[in-house]
Design a protein around this motif. Structure first.
Motif, PDB file in Angstrom:
ATOM      1  N   PRO A  97       0.824  -1.213   0.000  1.00  0.00           N
ATOM      2  CA  PRO A  97       0.000   0.000   0.000  1.00  0.00           C
ATOM      3  C   PRO A  97       0.857   1.262   0.000  1.00  0.00           C
ATOM      4  O   PRO A  97       2.016   1.232   0.435  1.00  0.00           O
ATOM      5  N   SER A  98       0.277   2.353  -0.496  1.00  0.00           N
ATOM      6  CA  SER A  98       0.991   3.638  -0.478  1.00  0.00           C
ATOM      7  C   SER A  98      -0.019   4.772  -0.421  1.00  0.00           C
ATOM      8  O   SER A  98      -1.163   4.615  -0.865  1.00  0.00           O
ATOM      9  N   GLY A  99       0.394   5.907   0.136  1.00  0.00           N
ATOM     10  CA  GLY A  99      -0.490   7.068   0.238  1.00  0.00           C
ATOM     11  C   GLY A  99      -0.963   7.480  -1.149  1.00  0.00           C
ATOM     12  O   GLY A  99      -0.151   7.592  -2.076  1.00  0.00           O
ATOM     13  N   ASN A 106      -2.097   5.797  -3.272  1.00  0.00           N
ATOM     14  CA  ASN A 106      -1.634   4.770  -4.231  1.00  0.00           C
ATOM     15  C   ASN A 106      -0.681   5.375  -5.272  1.00  0.00           C
ATOM     16  O   ASN A 106      -0.710   5.031  -6.457  1.00  0.00           O
ATOM     17  N   VAL A 134       5.462  10.350   4.308  1.00  0.00           N
ATOM     18  CA  VAL A 134       4.571   9.266   3.883  1.00  0.00           C
ATOM     19  C   VAL A 134       5.242   8.432   2.782  1.00  0.00           C
ATOM     20  O   VAL A 134       5.162   7.200   2.782  1.00  0.00           O
ATOM     21  N   ARG A 174      -4.347  -8.692   0.396  1.00  0.00           N
ATOM     22  CA  ARG A 174      -4.423  -7.473   1.206  1.00  0.00           C
ATOM     23  C   ARG A 174      -5.071  -6.326   0.425  1.00  0.00           C
ATOM     24  O   ARG A 174      -4.737  -6.080  -0.720  1.00  0.00           O
ATOM     25  N   VAL A 175      -6.004  -5.651   1.060  1.00  0.00           N
ATOM     26  CA  VAL A 175      -6.660  -4.521   0.391  1.00  0.00           C
ATOM     27  C   VAL A 175      -7.159  -3.555   1.475  1.00  0.00           C
ATOM     28  O   VAL A 175      -7.595  -3.987   2.545  1.00  0.00           O
ATOM     29  N   SER A 176      -7.038  -2.263   1.238  1.00  0.00           N
ATOM     30  CA  SER A 176      -7.575  -1.289   2.192  1.00  0.00           C
ATOM     31  C   SER A 176      -9.092  -1.361   2.130  1.00  0.00           C
ATOM     32  O   SER A 176      -9.669  -1.205   1.056  1.00  0.00           O
ATOM     33  N   ARG A 205     -12.438   0.309   3.261  1.00  0.00           N
ATOM     34  CA  ARG A 205     -12.952   1.553   3.838  1.00  0.00           C
ATOM     35  C   ARG A 205     -14.417   1.462   4.235  1.00  0.00           C
ATOM     36  O   ARG A 205     -15.036   2.482   4.518  1.00  0.00           O
ATOM     37  N   MET A 249      -6.437   5.970  -7.228  1.00  0.00           N
ATOM     38  CA  MET A 249      -7.499   5.125  -6.680  1.00  0.00           C
ATOM     39  C   MET A 249      -8.792   5.254  -7.470  1.00  0.00           C
ATOM     40  O   MET A 249      -9.306   6.362  -7.614  1.00  0.00           O
ATOM     41  N   THR A 283      -6.239   2.751   6.721  1.00  0.00           N
ATOM     42  CA  THR A 283      -5.206   3.675   7.212  1.00  0.00           C
ATOM     43  C   THR A 283      -5.731   5.106   7.289  1.00  0.00           C
ATOM     44  O   THR A 283      -6.427   5.562   6.371  1.00  0.00           O
ATOM     45  N   ALA A 303      -4.143   8.858   7.792  1.00  0.00           N
ATOM     46  CA  ALA A 303      -2.913   9.639   7.950  1.00  0.00           C
ATOM     47  C   ALA A 303      -3.169  11.073   8.399  1.00  0.00           C
ATOM     48  O   ALA A 303      -2.256  11.745   8.863  1.00  0.00           O
ATOM     49  N   ILE A 347       1.384   7.066  12.109  1.00  0.00           N
ATOM     50  CA  ILE A 347       0.206   6.704  11.309  1.00  0.00           C
ATOM     51  C   ILE A 347      -0.799   5.999  12.212  1.00  0.00           C
ATOM     52  O   ILE A 347      -0.420   5.442  13.236  1.00  0.00           O
ATOM     53  N   SER A 381      -6.664  -1.753  -5.926  1.00  0.00           N
ATOM     54  CA  SER A 381      -6.328  -0.571  -6.716  1.00  0.00           C
ATOM     55  C   SER A 381      -5.265  -0.971  -7.739  1.00  0.00           C
ATOM     56  O   SER A 381      -4.572  -1.970  -7.572  1.00  0.00           O
ATOM     57  N   ARG A 384      -1.891  -1.188 -10.163  1.00  0.00           N
ATOM     58  CA  ARG A 384      -0.467  -1.195  -9.827  1.00  0.00           C
ATOM     59  C   ARG A 384       0.395  -0.993 -11.078  1.00  0.00           C
ATOM     60  O   ARG A 384       0.070  -1.492 -12.157  1.00  0.00           O
TER      61      ARG A 384
HETATM   62  C1  LIG Z   1       1.636   5.568   4.529  1.00  0.00           C
HETATM   63  C2  LIG Z   1       0.222   5.419   4.057  1.00  0.00           C
HETATM   64  C3  LIG Z   1      -0.711   6.431   4.319  1.00  0.00           C
HETATM   65  C4  LIG Z   1      -2.027   6.283   3.912  1.00  0.00           C
HETATM   66  N1  LIG Z   1      -2.947   7.243   4.241  1.00  0.00           N
HETATM   67  C5  LIG Z   1      -4.269   7.074   3.935  1.00  0.00           C
HETATM   68  C6  LIG Z   1      -5.249   8.002   4.347  1.00  0.00           C
HETATM   69  O1  LIG Z   1      -4.961   8.989   5.020  1.00  0.00           O
HETATM   70  N2  LIG Z   1      -6.534   7.778   4.007  1.00  0.00           N
HETATM   71  C7  LIG Z   1      -6.915   6.695   3.255  1.00  0.00           C
HETATM   72  O2  LIG Z   1      -8.101   6.540   2.968  1.00  0.00           O
HETATM   73  N3  LIG Z   1      -5.987   5.776   2.864  1.00  0.00           N
HETATM   74  C8  LIG Z   1      -4.692   5.943   3.182  1.00  0.00           C
HETATM   75  N4  LIG Z   1      -3.763   5.005   2.803  1.00  0.00           N
HETATM   76  C9  LIG Z   1      -4.207   3.834   2.028  1.00  0.00           C
HETATM   77  C10 LIG Z   1      -3.911   4.016   0.551  1.00  0.00           C
HETATM   78  O3  LIG Z   1      -4.784   4.947  -0.040  1.00  0.00           O
HETATM   79  C11 LIG Z   1      -4.007   2.664  -0.131  1.00  0.00           C
HETATM   80  O4  LIG Z   1      -2.992   1.849   0.368  1.00  0.00           O
HETATM   81  C12 LIG Z   1      -3.843   2.773  -1.632  1.00  0.00           C
HETATM   82  O5  LIG Z   1      -4.939   3.441  -2.201  1.00  0.00           O
HETATM   83  C13 LIG Z   1      -3.713   1.412  -2.271  1.00  0.00           C
HETATM   84  O6  LIG Z   1      -4.827   0.631  -1.996  1.00  0.00           O
HETATM   85  P1  LIG Z   1      -4.666  -0.817  -1.351  1.00  0.00           P
HETATM   86  O7  LIG Z   1      -4.126  -0.599   0.046  1.00  0.00           O
HETATM   87  O8  LIG Z   1      -6.045  -1.385  -1.336  1.00  0.00           O
HETATM   88  O9  LIG Z   1      -3.725  -1.608  -2.182  1.00  0.00           O
HETATM   89  C14 LIG Z   1      -2.431   5.126   3.194  1.00  0.00           C
HETATM   90  C15 LIG Z   1      -1.491   4.125   2.944  1.00  0.00           C
HETATM   91  C16 LIG Z   1      -0.179   4.261   3.365  1.00  0.00           C
HETATM   92  C17 LIG Z   1       0.803   3.156   3.104  1.00  0.00           C
END
Ligand SMILES: Cc1cc2nc3c(=O)[nH]c(=O)nc-3n(C[C@H](O)[C@H](O)[C@H](O)COP(=O)(O)O)c2cc1C
Length: 344
Positions: A36-38, A40, A74, A135-137, A139, A213, A291, A293, A317, A334, A336
């Protein structure tokens, strides 16, 4: 929906090269890029040192978030998330990786050396390859059902030097985190510059972009997703978003803050490693993670967070962990960048 930009999510387990270290690194990178990344933004690039047979994970200056992440905090965390995926994947194939954070002219990177070894000897039963690929964020709102102390223990029973995991389950602590996150996310997203940057990373659900995203990740249906980038750029969506953040954090059974003693790229990279380890463990346990942030991106809120929660150090975080009311399968990955896109 464009399937091309999601194809990296099926890396496949078989075909690990027997002995060629360079080819092994290439193979394992297919798991590193799923981190994952901020926004994405995937701010990583990889270099293989063919002489020393080492991997270097570096920042890619073209994918940094200049407005929302002016110190690259980040983005450095994201070097940590991809490094952790690489490590867990390498261990799964019986290798022993050694990681060193190196500095060169003010730029920090992660150097990874691989040796044949016992692999993952930490006693967990997690299938790391499976966890990395699933793994997937998530929400969606999570059920309030508590996470057992045994499960909490399994989630947090690991050590990344310099990073402390603080678990919050009481209503009072969660309300504090929810209030400060809601306040700072409203402030951030109501700022025009922040929204302008974010709008470049929010796409409709048919996107062919390999970073950013699709709106579906936020639960936004296909037709409405067409207006999402425009809405992010031009509408003051802060109130809606901050209310959602507040409810999700208040309802979550468990919030974890990653806290460090210092504030430098070393600590940021290590926090990213801890973030990813926790995420993979949650996935392995059938739990969801999301996540937040905002409260750590706003210096005022960050200080207040530390003071009110009694944190001795820098909160890097926040994440919530729980059981989603909608199953993980209802949440899409999301896009890649491919290994070829990010390997030099
Ligand atoms: C360091 C870091 C900070 C992040 N901050 C936020 C955030 O503030 N809000 C949010 O909705 N997602 C946040 N994310 C999640 C990313 O948006 C998410 O990882 C990215 O869209 C990729 O989706 P995936 O995790 O499903 O692969 C963060 C992820 C990371 C690694």
């Amino acid at each position: 929906m464009s399937t091309r930009v999601y194809s990296e999510w099926s890396p496949g387990r078989s075909g690990f090269p027997e002995s060629d270290r360079i080819e092994q690194i290439r193979f394992l990178l297919r798991f590193a890029i799923l981190a994952p990344s901020g926004h994405n933004a995937q701010p990583w690039r990889f270099e293989i040192d063919r002489q020393r047979h080492t991997l270097h994970i570096k920042l890619d200056c073209s994918r940094l978030l200049r407005v929302s992440d002016p110190t690259d905090r980040v983005s450095y965390m994201c070097l940590g998330t991809s490094a952790r995926n690489f490590v867990r994947a390498a261990e799964s194939y019986g290798l022993a990786p050694t990681l060193t954070i190196v500095e060169d002219d003010g730029e920090y990177s992660v150097r990874v050396e691989l040796e044949d070894g016992p692999g993952d000897a930490d006693g967990t039963e997690i299938d790391w390859i499976d966890a990395i690929s699933r793994r997937v964020s998530n929400r969606h709102t999570y059920s309030k059902e508590a996470i057992s102390s045994a499960q909490q223990e399994r989630l947090t029973d690991f050590a990344i030097p310099g990073v402390e995991l603080k678990v919050f389950t009481s209503a009072g602590d969660k309300a504090t985190i929810a209030e400060l996150t809601a306040r700072s996310s409203k402030k951030l997203i109501n700022a025009k510059e922040f929204r302008r940057e974010l709008s470049g990373y929010v796409h409709n659900n048919w996107t062919r972009a390999k970073t950013g995203m699709p709106a579906s990740n936020q639960g936004i249906p296909d037709l409405i997703s067409l207006a999402a980038p425009f809405a992010v750029k031009h509408a003051r969506v802060g109130t809606w978003l901050s209310r959602r953040d507040k409810k999700q954090l208040t309802d979550a059974p468990m919030i974890v803050a990653l806290v460090t003693n210092g504030e430098s790229p070393h600590e940021w990279i290590r926090s990213g490693m801890a973030h990813e380890e926790l995420f993979l463990r949650a996935t392995g346990e059938g739990l969801a993670l999301d996540t937040f942030a905002a409260a750590t991106e706003d210096e005022e809120a960050r200080k207040e967070l530390a003071a009110r929660l009694g944190l001795d150090g820098y909160p890097q975080i926040l994440v919530r962990v729980g059981r989603p009311k909608k199953e993980n399968s209802a949440v899409s990955h999301s896009p890649r960048l491919s290994v070829e896109d990010v390997l030099e």
